[in-house]
Motif scaffolding. Structure first.
Motif, short mmCIF file in Angstrom:
data_model
loop_
_atom_site.label_atom_id
_atom_site.label_comp_id
_atom_site.label_asym_id
_atom_site.label_seq_id
_atom_site.Cartn_x
_atom_site.Cartn_y
_atom_site.Cartn_z
N GLY A 1 0.87 -1.29 0.14
CA GLY A 1 -0.06 -0.07 -0.16
C GLY A 1 0.75 1.26 0.19
N THR A 2 2.01 1.18 -0.01
CA THR A 2 3.00 2.32 -0.02
C THR A 2 3.70 2.42 -1.48
OG1 THR A 2 4.90 1.20 0.90
CG2 THR A 2 3.20 2.22 2.33
N ARG B 1 11.11 8.79 5.80
CA ARG B 1 10.63 8.69 4.53
C ARG B 1 11.27 9.12 3.19
NH1 ARG B 1 5.32 10.54 3.39
NH2 ARG B 1 6.23 12.35 4.59
N ARG C 1 -3.67 7.42 0.50
CA ARG C 1 -3.78 8.93 1.09
C ARG C 1 -3.22 9.71 0.22
NH1 ARG C 1 -0.26 11.14 5.82
NH2 ARG C 1 -1.57 13.00 6.15
N ASP D 1 1.93 6.92 1.45
CA ASP D 1 0.82 5.87 1.60
C ASP D 1 0.00 6.28 0.30
OD1 ASP D 1 -2.33 5.63 1.85
OD2 ASP D 1 -1.37 4.37 3.52
N ASN D 2 -0.09 5.17 -0.44
CA ASN D 2 -0.80 5.22 -2.05
C ASN D 2 -2.22 6.00 -1.79
OD1 ASN D 2 1.71 4.42 -3.21
ND2 ASN D 2 1.03 2.45 -3.14
#
Length: 130
Positions: free
Chosen positions: A55-56, A89, A118, A115-116
């Motif tokens: 998901g990232t 990050r 978001r 976070d993809n």
């Protein structure tokens, strides 16, 4: 876990579609600097993609690029990159781009882990902004 030293690679053939003339960055039929930038970003994001949590992803935030030599239509250019620093990050890479004859570009590139969902939601929200 992401640690410095991860390496990546990407390549492309110079065609009429990725020349300076076609991409609007000049008048000549040689590899365009924007195409070199995209190749570097591709090598960097792919190099770490398999190491990220589900998901990232990563997004490019800066690119310091020096394009030093022309590459004609028909040649293949290759990008080699290395993750050189990880700070929370923020990921920092170095990259070198070569054609069949010489180095044609080098760069420092920065990407951030996001976070993809978001990130996509944040971008989409701009469509509804008044």
């Amino acid at each position: 876990m992401l640690e410095p030293g991860i390496q990546g690679h990407a390549a492309l053939r110079v065609t009429t579609e990725n020349t300076a003339r076609a991409l609007g960055s000049g008048e000549l039929d040689v590899l365009a600097t924007p195409a070199v930038a995209a190749l570097i970003e591709k090598a960097c994001w792919k190099s770490v993609a398999g190491e990220l949590d589900m998901g990232t992803g990563t997004v490019g935030t800066s690119l310091s690029l020096v394009h030093t030599a022309p590459t004609p239509i028909g040649m293949v250019v290759r990008c080699d990159c290395e993750l050189t620093a990880v700070a929370d990050r923020r990921l920092t890479f170095t990259a070198r781009v070569y054609d069949d004859v010489s180095e044609v570009a080098h760069a420092t590139h920065e990407r951030y882990i996001v976070d993809n969902d978001r990130f996509t939601h944040k971008a989409s929200a701009k469509l509804n902004a008044d």
